[in-house]
Write a protein that holds these residues in place. Sequence first.
Motif, PDB file in Angstrom:
ATOM      1  N   GLN A  63      44.445  38.097  19.784  1.00 12.31           N
ATOM      2  CA  GLN A  63      44.747  37.238  21.297  1.00 12.31           C
ATOM      3  C   GLN A  63      45.508  37.743  22.096  1.00 12.31           C
ATOM      4  O   GLN A  63      45.336  37.802  23.344  1.00 12.31           O
TER       5      GLN A  63
ATOM      6  N   SER B 157      44.805  38.832  25.864  1.00 14.43           N
ATOM      7  CA  SER B 157      45.722  38.403  27.026  1.00 14.43           C
ATOM      8  C   SER B 157      46.096  39.360  27.792  1.00 14.43           C
ATOM      9  O   SER B 157      46.174  39.421  29.070  1.00 14.43           O
TER      10      SER B 157
ATOM     11  N   GLN C 215      43.296  40.514  30.058  1.00  8.67           N
ATOM     12  CA  GLN C 215      43.193  39.508  31.154  1.00  8.67           C
ATOM     13  C   GLN C 215      44.547  39.597  32.259  1.00  8.67           C
ATOM     14  O   GLN C 215      44.593  38.549  32.936  1.00  8.67           O
TER      15      GLN C 215
ATOM     16  N   ASP D 148      47.351  38.419  31.204  1.00  6.50           N
ATOM     17  CA  ASP D 148      48.270  37.309  31.139  1.00  6.50           C
ATOM     18  C   ASP D 148      49.451  37.660  30.081  1.00  6.50           C
ATOM     19  O   ASP D 148      49.354  37.487  29.113  1.00  6.50           O
TER      20      ASP D 148
ATOM     21  N   VAL E 155      51.672  35.263  27.795  1.00  5.70           N
ATOM     22  CA  VAL E 155      50.677  34.842  26.718  1.00  5.70           C
ATOM     23  C   VAL E 155      50.636  35.941  25.810  1.00  5.70           C
ATOM     24  O   VAL E 155      50.844  35.616  24.550  1.00  5.70           O
ATOM     25  N   ALA E 156      50.604  37.087  26.328  1.00  8.36           N
ATOM     26  CA  ALA E 156      50.331  38.153  25.396  1.00  8.36           C
ATOM     27  C   ALA E 156      51.656  38.484  24.757  1.00  8.36           C
ATOM     28  O   ALA E 156      51.676  38.633  23.333  1.00  8.36           O
TER      29      ALA E 156
END
Length: 186
Positions: A12, A16, A19, A21, A24-25
């Motif tokens: 995930q 992230s 993307q 993000d 969040v990463a």
Amino acid sequence: MADRRPEKSCEQACESLKQQDYEVAVKHCTEALFSLSQYPPTCFPEACQAEINRIKIESLLYRIASSLQLKNYGKADEDCRHVLGEGLAKEDHTFRAVLCCMHLKGKLQIVSNALSKSLTGESLNGMVTKDLTRLKTLLVETEAAAGKVPSLYHVEDLEEGSQDGWQFRPPPRGVTSSEEYTLCKR
């Protein structure tokens, strides 16, 4: 947080990061590393330890890339020193193997791009630059080494000398232009 699978958190984190993000990463990387820290290394058989090391290295690299994008250079440098110190200190070449696998899966480029961007676009202090440059050099060496290893598909082509009925033959003597020489299928 501890009940999540570290591998899932690591994947995930990669998504992230792709993307863009970054917060969040970082969160997913921290979850993966926290989950891994809950178990002493002696609890796992040797085969599982290699997978644990892979997840730990990948999570640290993703967190470095995300921290750099968030301009959290202190955290990026701390993780960089950790991954380099632990990764290069071991004699089992796990660190380089993980980097090669990440390259082959297309995951290393994200980290490499973040390092390049930070090293060229930001004014960093000497120690941070030194650590990041050392890591970037390792990534470049890994990408170059992995690029030299022919894939199975290319090895078969080289052995047979042809692909799908096409065969290479040099142009006739005296022909210097590619427009004068065309390939034909057998």
